[in-house]
Motif scaffolding. Sequence first.
Motif, PDB file in Angstrom:
ATOM      1  N   GLN A 116       0.824  -1.201   0.000  1.00 16.12           N
ATOM      2  CA  GLN A 116       0.000   0.000   0.000  1.00 16.12           C
ATOM      3  C   GLN A 116       0.868   1.265   0.000  1.00 16.12           C
ATOM      4  OE1 GLN A 116      -3.139   0.041  -0.363  1.00 16.12           O
ATOM      5  NE2 GLN A 116      -4.040   1.806   0.642  1.00 16.12           N
ATOM      6  N   ASN A 152     -13.557 -12.675  -4.037  1.00 13.67           N
ATOM      7  CA  ASN A 152     -14.820 -12.067  -4.480  1.00 13.67           C
ATOM      8  C   ASN A 152     -15.023 -10.676  -3.908  1.00 13.67           C
ATOM      9  OD1 ASN A 152     -15.816 -14.299  -6.075  1.00 13.67           O
ATOM     10  ND2 ASN A 152     -16.014 -15.391  -4.128  1.00 13.67           N
ATOM     11  N   VAL A 153     -14.437 -10.434  -2.731  1.00 16.18           N
ATOM     12  CA  VAL A 153     -14.482  -9.096  -2.130  1.00 16.18           C
ATOM     13  C   VAL A 153     -13.071  -8.517  -2.211  1.00 16.18           C
ATOM     14  CG1 VAL A 153     -15.024  -7.744  -0.084  1.00 16.18           C
ATOM     15  CG2 VAL A 153     -16.293  -9.856  -0.540  1.00 16.18           C
ATOM     16  N   LEU A 154     -12.881  -7.523  -3.051  1.00 20.26           N
ATOM     17  CA  LEU A 154     -11.563  -6.905  -3.174  1.00 20.26           C
ATOM     18  C   LEU A 154     -11.189  -6.242  -1.849  1.00 20.26           C
ATOM     19  CD1 LEU A 154     -11.811  -5.065  -6.649  1.00 20.26           C
ATOM     20  CD2 LEU A 154     -10.900  -7.343  -6.158  1.00 20.26           C
ATOM     21  N   PRO A 155      -9.919  -6.293  -1.444  1.00 19.78           N
ATOM     22  CA  PRO A 155      -9.525  -5.659  -0.181  1.00 19.78           C
ATOM     23  C   PRO A 155      -9.403  -4.144  -0.275  1.00 19.78           C
ATOM     24  CG  PRO A 155      -7.614  -6.643  -1.223  1.00 19.78           C
ATOM     25  CD  PRO A 155      -8.809  -7.005  -2.071  1.00 19.78           C
ATOM     26  N   ARG A 156      -9.428  -3.602  -1.460  1.00 13.81           N
ATOM     27  CA  ARG A 156      -9.374  -2.157  -1.709  1.00 13.81           C
ATOM     28  C   ARG A 156      -9.823  -1.927  -3.155  1.00 13.81           C
ATOM     29  NH1 ARG A 156      -4.226   0.996  -2.701  1.00 13.81           N
ATOM     30  NH2 ARG A 156      -5.535   1.759  -4.355  1.00 13.81           N
ATOM     31  N   TYR A 157     -10.005  -0.649  -3.515  1.00 14.68           N
ATOM     32  CA  TYR A 157     -10.297  -0.398  -4.932  1.00 14.68           C
ATOM     33  C   TYR A 157      -9.070  -0.765  -5.749  1.00 14.68           C
ATOM     34  CZ  TYR A 157      -7.646   3.959  -4.272  1.00 14.68           C
ATOM     35  OH  TYR A 157      -6.669   4.878  -3.985  1.00 14.68           O
ATOM     36  N   MET A 158      -9.278  -1.126  -6.985  1.00 16.33           N
ATOM     37  CA  MET A 158      -8.178  -1.604  -7.806  1.00 16.33           C
ATOM     38  C   MET A 158      -7.948  -0.628  -8.948  1.00 16.33           C
ATOM     39  SD  MET A 158      -7.646  -5.471  -9.136  1.00 16.33           S
ATOM     40  CE  MET A 158      -7.997  -6.404  -7.678  1.00 16.33           C
ATOM     41  N   ALA A 159      -6.754  -0.080  -9.014  1.00 20.95           N
ATOM     42  CA  ALA A 159      -6.469   0.951 -10.008  1.00 20.95           C
ATOM     43  C   ALA A 159      -5.916   0.376 -11.305  1.00 20.95           C
ATOM     44  CB  ALA A 159      -5.480   1.960  -9.434  1.00 20.95           C
TER      45      ALA A 159
ATOM     46  N   LYS B 191     -17.861  -6.586  -5.497  1.00 17.53           N
ATOM     47  CA  LYS B 191     -17.787  -6.474  -4.044  1.00 17.53           C
ATOM     48  C   LYS B 191     -16.401  -5.980  -3.630  1.00 17.53           C
ATOM     49  CE  LYS B 191     -21.198 -10.122  -3.279  1.00 17.53           C
ATOM     50  NZ  LYS B 191     -21.501 -11.433  -2.642  1.00 17.53           N
ATOM     51  N   VAL B 192     -16.387  -5.092  -2.648  1.00 22.47           N
ATOM     52  CA  VAL B 192     -15.110  -4.490  -2.251  1.00 22.47           C
ATOM     53  C   VAL B 192     -15.171  -4.084  -0.786  1.00 22.47           C
ATOM     54  CG1 VAL B 192     -15.825  -2.169  -2.980  1.00 22.47           C
ATOM     55  CG2 VAL B 192     -13.381  -2.725  -2.908  1.00 22.47           C
ATOM     56  N   HIS B 193     -14.025  -4.092  -0.146  1.00 25.26           N
ATOM     57  CA  HIS B 193     -13.884  -3.611   1.222  1.00 25.26           C
ATOM     58  C   HIS B 193     -13.205  -2.239   1.172  1.00 25.26           C
ATOM     59  CE1 HIS B 193     -11.933  -3.192   5.196  1.00 25.26           C
ATOM     60  NE2 HIS B 193     -12.951  -3.892   5.641  1.00 25.26           N
ATOM     61  N   TYR B 194     -13.808  -1.258   1.832  1.00 27.57           N
ATOM     62  CA  TYR B 194     -13.168   0.056   1.933  1.00 27.57           C
ATOM     63  C   TYR B 194     -12.723   0.271   3.372  1.00 27.57           C
ATOM     64  CZ  TYR B 194     -15.170   1.171  -2.661  1.00 27.57           C
ATOM     65  OH  TYR B 194     -15.498   1.175  -3.986  1.00 27.57           O
ATOM     66  N   ASP B 195     -11.541   0.838   3.502  1.00 33.59           N
ATOM     67  CA  ASP B 195     -10.916   0.951   4.818  1.00 33.59           C
ATOM     68  C   ASP B 195     -11.340   2.263   5.485  1.00 33.59           C
ATOM     69  OD1 ASP B 195      -9.312   0.310   6.926  1.00 33.59           O
ATOM     70  OD2 ASP B 195      -7.479   1.044   6.004  1.00 33.59           O
ATOM     71  N   GLU B 300     -18.003  -3.031   3.814  1.00 31.95           N
ATOM     72  CA  GLU B 300     -18.027  -3.852   2.602  1.00 31.95           C
ATOM     73  C   GLU B 300     -19.181  -3.353   1.741  1.00 31.95           C
ATOM     74  OE1 GLU B 300     -16.956  -8.012   3.335  1.00 31.95           O
ATOM     75  OE2 GLU B 300     -18.605  -8.536   1.994  1.00 31.95           O
ATOM     76  N   PRO B 329     -15.446  -0.357  -7.888  1.00 34.79           N
ATOM     77  CA  PRO B 329     -14.131  -0.108  -7.293  1.00 34.79           C
ATOM     78  C   PRO B 329     -12.990  -0.004  -8.295  1.00 34.79           C
ATOM     79  CG  PRO B 329     -14.782  -2.390  -6.960  1.00 34.79           C
ATOM     80  CD  PRO B 329     -15.967  -1.704  -7.565  1.00 34.79           C
ATOM     81  N   CYS B 330     -13.278  -0.157  -9.604  1.00 33.82           N
ATOM     82  CA  CYS B 330     -12.262   0.023 -10.635  1.00 33.82           C
ATOM     83  C   CYS B 330     -12.747   1.009 -11.701  1.00 33.82           C
ATOM     84  CB  CYS B 330     -11.950  -1.309 -11.316  1.00 33.82           C
ATOM     85  SG  CYS B 330     -11.679  -2.684 -10.195  1.00 33.82           S
ATOM     86  N   MET B 335     -13.792   5.355  -9.365  1.00 31.11           N
ATOM     87  CA  MET B 335     -12.711   4.827  -8.535  1.00 31.11           C
ATOM     88  C   MET B 335     -12.173   5.882  -7.571  1.00 31.11           C
ATOM     89  SD  MET B 335      -8.965   3.469  -9.426  1.00 31.11           S
ATOM     90  CE  MET B 335      -8.406   5.113  -9.006  1.00 31.11           C
ATOM     91  N   ALA B 338     -13.582   5.973  -4.070  1.00 31.87           N
ATOM     92  CA  ALA B 338     -13.005   4.977  -3.162  1.00 31.87           C
ATOM     93  C   ALA B 338     -11.693   5.475  -2.588  1.00 31.87           C
ATOM     94  CB  ALA B 338     -12.808   3.662  -3.912  1.00 31.87           C
TER      95      ALA B 338
END
Lengths: 162, 396
Positions: A116, A152-159, B191-195, B300, B329-330, B335, B338
């Motif tokens: 990160q 299936n659940v991304l740990p963060r947004y993906m750039a 599906k995505v986890h936001y911190d 989530e 999330p992309c 994006m 996020a």
Amino acid sequence: MSEIEPNVIFSIENLNRDYICALDKLDMNKWLACFNKQEGTYKLISNENESNGFPIAFMLDDKYERLQDRVTQVTVIQEDSTEHYQTRHMTQLTSIVDLGNNRYQANYNFSVFYTQNLIEQTAILCVGRYEDIVLIENTASFIQRKAVIDTNVLPRYMAYPV
Amino acid sequence: MSKTPDNSAILEWPAKYNEIPKEVFERVDLWPIELEKIFYGDEWHPIVHQSEIPNIGDYKASELGEMPLFAVRGEDNQIRIFQNTCTHRGTTLVTESLGNKTEFECPYHRWLFSPQGELVGCPNSREFTPGFDKKDFSLPTFRTEEFCGLYFITMSETVAPLKEYLGEDFYEPLSRILGGDGRLKFAGYQKVHYDCNWKAYCDNDGYHAPLLHLAFKMLNWQGGQGVQNVSENGHLSFESELKIPDDITALKDASILDFKGTETSTGSIVQMQFPLTVYSKHMDMLNIRYAFPKGPKGIEVHYAYFTHEDDDDEMIEHRIRQASNLLGPCGLISMEDASIFSRIDKGNKTPGMAIFQKGVKDEYKLELKVGQNDESGNLPRWEHYRKLMGFKRAES
């Protein structure tokens, strides 16, 4: 894989190596260069959607122009708002099938780690499998690279693509 | 549930309506109160659209607050939502996110439930307590209402019926996001986890869009006329005309931005239902964002996308490729949101106030009439939150 010629395996592995090295160096033009200019496509989709027959993907570049726009999105449009991260792709070739006409279906397992903000802790971004169709003419190129992720659940947004 | 406590001592709220104490995003002791007062309180929460579970026996697991639950389509074609717990010792009955079952069996002691929630079998019941009756052990359910195929639940016995709770300014545009008649087909999730804390996730505003999202500027995407409607109980609804220029030079494939829809919509609808559900329709993307706080830190989000039953193949393909590239999330136009969720969460560890400016005419007065691109539309939601939590506002 016994019927597959060693030079075919070599070409496919070379293409995959170019691909993951491009992403780990965040060189989007080299990423684009891995795809066939006439037919190349890329898709990133969750295993949940894939196995249930749901078509929604995280990324869906269904023609070469979309791949080019993916490069613009990463390098120009969203460059300044992204919290950048370093990726490290680990891949394992699991099968090759000859489809004829110099086309091969190749499957890989992969895991992608990310660090990160380039300097923080390292964690798993996603794990999954590539389902590829590779054309080998003078050089090898992706007709299709489909990344199906168990995550299936991304740990963060993906750039960036994986 | 305890009686409403006086939580004044826990957190004093500033006198100015446009100031939000940053600690509200960080304090872990607020979460149990939020669960009781908000998630298990007088609010409605969407759980499932009928198109997500189209066949008899289809089920979808979900959560309300920290409570596991699942929605299932019964043999009578009715959708019911149950707590995901065996009425014997409490084992969860469903472990997958989606599936299909003709009956729901607890593996622990083999208690068996029908898709209608009735207990139909329990081994050795002759040795149970005197007077044991299977009818008393059906799966616990919720007060449930349906709108355009979307099923909502509440733990409250006193909250107003759903349409009254949402208000016409909210449910009329929502009906258009849901295809006008709810005859949708489910197309998949992202599906995505936001911190971040859940309140940072739902604090996005009408001010940021043309400024944060560089794509809008690069694509020469002009914001058209529009409105922002806010309600006293914290719901927001934006609707704006979308003017997409004919000549987009920044992209090689501009077809991704086509608006093919024939709906009466002006192009863009974004709605935030208190406490944290977002609904949107940009161009041809029909989207519900179910959101699940993971305690005081982390959320989530399940972006669910739909096509309409009347779509032809071309329209279906268009909706799929648009949603798979622009939102989530992309996404090209989302994006950055996020990115802000996690950056705002880090920044809120500093002392002081988060301050809203755009559209605030009087810091000491709550205004329900707001402009399309004002951030002051978020302030009625914060005031609703403050009241529910029992925090005292300082004297001005």
